[in-house]
Scaffold this motif. Sequence first.
Motif, PDB file in Angstrom:
ATOM      1  N   PHE B  67       0.842  -1.202   0.000  1.00 15.06           N
ATOM      2  CA  PHE B  67       0.000   0.000   0.000  1.00 15.06           C
ATOM      3  C   PHE B  67       0.875   1.249   0.000  1.00 15.06           C
ATOM      4  N   PHE B  73      -4.160  -0.915  -3.070  1.00 10.45           N
ATOM      5  CA  PHE B  73      -4.916   0.280  -2.731  1.00 10.45           C
ATOM      6  C   PHE B  73      -5.884   0.004  -1.588  1.00 10.45           C
ATOM      7  N   LEU B  74      -6.558   1.064  -1.161  1.00 11.77           N
ATOM      8  CA  LEU B  74      -7.381   0.964   0.047  1.00 11.77           C
ATOM      9  C   LEU B  74      -8.387  -0.195   0.012  1.00 11.77           C
ATOM     10  N   PRO B  75      -9.110  -0.381  -1.086  1.00 11.75           N
ATOM     11  CA  PRO B  75     -10.056  -1.517  -1.099  1.00 11.75           C
ATOM     12  C   PRO B  75      -9.335  -2.851  -0.894  1.00 11.75           C
ATOM     13  N   HIS B  76      -8.134  -2.959  -1.441  1.00 10.99           N
ATOM     14  CA  HIS B  76      -7.379  -4.205  -1.283  1.00 10.99           C
ATOM     15  C   HIS B  76      -6.985  -4.424   0.177  1.00 10.99           C
ATOM     16  N   MET B  78      -8.580  -3.414   2.751  1.00 13.48           N
ATOM     17  CA  MET B  78      -9.764  -3.842   3.495  1.00 13.48           C
ATOM     18  C   MET B  78     -10.138  -5.282   3.171  1.00 13.48           C
ATOM     19  N   MET B  79     -10.005  -5.645   1.892  1.00  4.41           N
ATOM     20  CA  MET B  79     -10.324  -7.031   1.509  1.00  4.41           C
ATOM     21  C   MET B  79      -9.360  -8.007   2.191  1.00  4.41           C
ATOM     22  N   ALA B  81      -7.750  -7.464   4.983  1.00  7.57           N
ATOM     23  CA  ALA B  81      -8.053  -7.480   6.422  1.00  7.57           C
ATOM     24  C   ALA B  81      -9.262  -8.371   6.702  1.00  7.57           C
ATOM     25  N   ASP B  82     -10.257  -8.256   5.835  1.00  7.13           N
ATOM     26  CA  ASP B  82     -11.468  -9.069   5.994  1.00  7.13           C
ATOM     27  C   ASP B  82     -11.127 -10.558   5.840  1.00  7.13           C
ATOM     28  N   ILE B 124      -8.427   7.459   5.933  1.00  8.58           N
ATOM     29  CA  ILE B 124      -7.441   6.460   5.494  1.00  8.58           C
ATOM     30  C   ILE B 124      -6.658   5.941   6.708  1.00  8.58           C
ATOM     31  N   SER B 126      -7.690   5.853   9.792  1.00  7.06           N
ATOM     32  CA  SER B 126      -8.596   4.984  10.572  1.00  7.06           C
ATOM     33  C   SER B 126      -8.667   3.597   9.941  1.00  7.06           C
ATOM     34  N   THR B 127      -8.808   3.574   8.621  1.00  2.00           N
ATOM     35  CA  THR B 127      -8.926   2.298   7.918  1.00  2.00           C
ATOM     36  C   THR B 127      -7.673   1.453   8.097  1.00  2.00           C
ATOM     37  N   GLN B 130      -7.417   0.137  11.612  1.00  2.00           N
ATOM     38  CA  GLN B 130      -8.386  -0.944  11.790  1.00  2.00           C
ATOM     39  C   GLN B 130      -7.870  -2.219  11.118  1.00  2.00           C
TER      40      GLN B 130
END
Lengths: 355, 227
Positions: B67, B73-76, B78-79, B81-82, B124, B126-127, B130
């Motif tokens: 990153f 990128f940000l969606p990646h 989060m994906m 992390a999920d 960003i 915060s994300t 998290q």
Amino acid sequence: MATEYFLRMGDGQKIFMTKEDILADIAAGCADAADLGDIPTLSEDEMDHMLDIITAPGRIVGVEPGMEVPVTHDIGAIRIDGDQGNSGVGIPASRLVGSMIHERAFGADTMELGHIDYSFKPVKPVISQEQQTMEVCQQNMVIPMLYGAMPNMGLYYTPDGPFENPGDLMKAFKISEAQESIQKAGDHGIRDMVWIMQKLQKVGSDGVNFDTIGAAGDGDMYASLNAIEALRKEFPGMYINAGMAGELVLGMHGDLEYDGTRLAGLWPHEQVLLAEKAGANTFGPVCNTNTSKTSAWNMGRSVTFTKAAVEASSIPCHADMGMGVGGIPMLETPPIDAVTRASKAIVEIAGVDGI
Amino acid sequence: MWFFPHGCKGGCNTANEELFKTLSDAVVSCKKDDVIAAVEKAKGKAPAVELIDNGLAAGMNEVGVLFERGKLFLPHVMMAADAMSAGVEMLQDELGSSGGASSKLGVIVNGTVEGDVHDIGKAIVSTMLQAAGFEVHDIGRDVPVQNFIDKIKETNADMVGLSALMTTTLQGQKEVIELLKENGLRDKVKVMVGGAPATDAWAKKCGADCYAENASEAVAKAKELLL
């Protein structure tokens, strides 16, 4: 004891370093840019030249005769009237007077009219006032007068705008919803930016400066490039500057493309190619200053990124230089020693066409 | 999200290394199905703590590096992390039996100070916090000073992140710190400041514990202060 030279940290703090340490920091800054952007680092001669610029004895430095470049000022129209809260000097003056002072007293080669909020979206409800002011400026001034504003897609998300905040959606793992929101905001932004510039072109604006493209990530760049393309199509002779927000386009959406190229993760030498393709006349490469590093490191990094953009570009590059960008320290009124050194380096080593 | 702070526990033999790499690669692929399949395959072949520490968490660290380098990128993030959360969830039973400890890294209240409407950079941060395993309470932008205190008390936060994007609102960070002192919370709560005009020097001047230049640095500094 080795002689130490005065320079600054990225936050403006005065420091003293030996020539060897300064050169090592220049090389490290260059290497960081070269590594991230997968671009060539500066040559030893260029690094030595930067060292000479940094260690020059005078408080201010200037380019060699014949190396002068055009300069312009973003939002200069309110620089006189604005107070320290917005980088101004607090002398009551209209935007017309502010612009004319820049033209006739400060030697600005081009200028732009800017709204106090300096984003496109808030211009919509006051477009008539902006048209009137632009017309009066055009009647009184000789130098090219553009309209300038930030695409600022952040204003399109809740609570400021109609689209759900992708930051909130992302944190809730609603990724596709976040991406959809970014796309919708981008499409809305394109319509707004084009509409505003249609109105201003009607009253004689010489063109537009898209300032800080990409500040809200790849959605911001998507909107800006498409707006540039639409404006170029409608106004073939219009002057368009595409100025960036930073050296990297942040991937908030991650998959947005322009003309088949993914926007997220682009570095200046890649950004310029798309700006050119969209129809911009000039490109404003930007490299943000790291406040925890020395000005030698920051200048090395900034010049390396910018030089690669200049070399890749077939349109003129007018580097964004100022508070916290281009190797200049992050201070409300950046110190003149640092401003002139970074400016000289960006012109003489990176080879920019304007500032 | 879960956190396991130690390095290669129990040593890494070649077979294990391959196992860990498969898990790590699955997280970097950002695909939940791949992570679930990899965990399914790895279960029982090494202690759960090691599978998480040296496999899943190592992958998440790699995602952070990518990153920062503009490759993911940000969606990646989060994906990934999920996906990692799903993998850790599958190992919960084994974690209990092997005595492995798992916990949140810490609780962080994050917000942009009063008078400042800038949201994106803070969001960003915060994300990323998290995604790194912190429990983050993002209280938005233009946040009244008292709201920071109220949220810190409500969540029993370990740290507060204060963002400001304008020189004119920077002072708001100091106001929150002062109010923390008045409420007797300053010794308990770490303070991180950030935003374009914030600097290391400002962090020292206003009495914060640290300054972070960007989202990745915010994660590193938070780990430094809280672990």
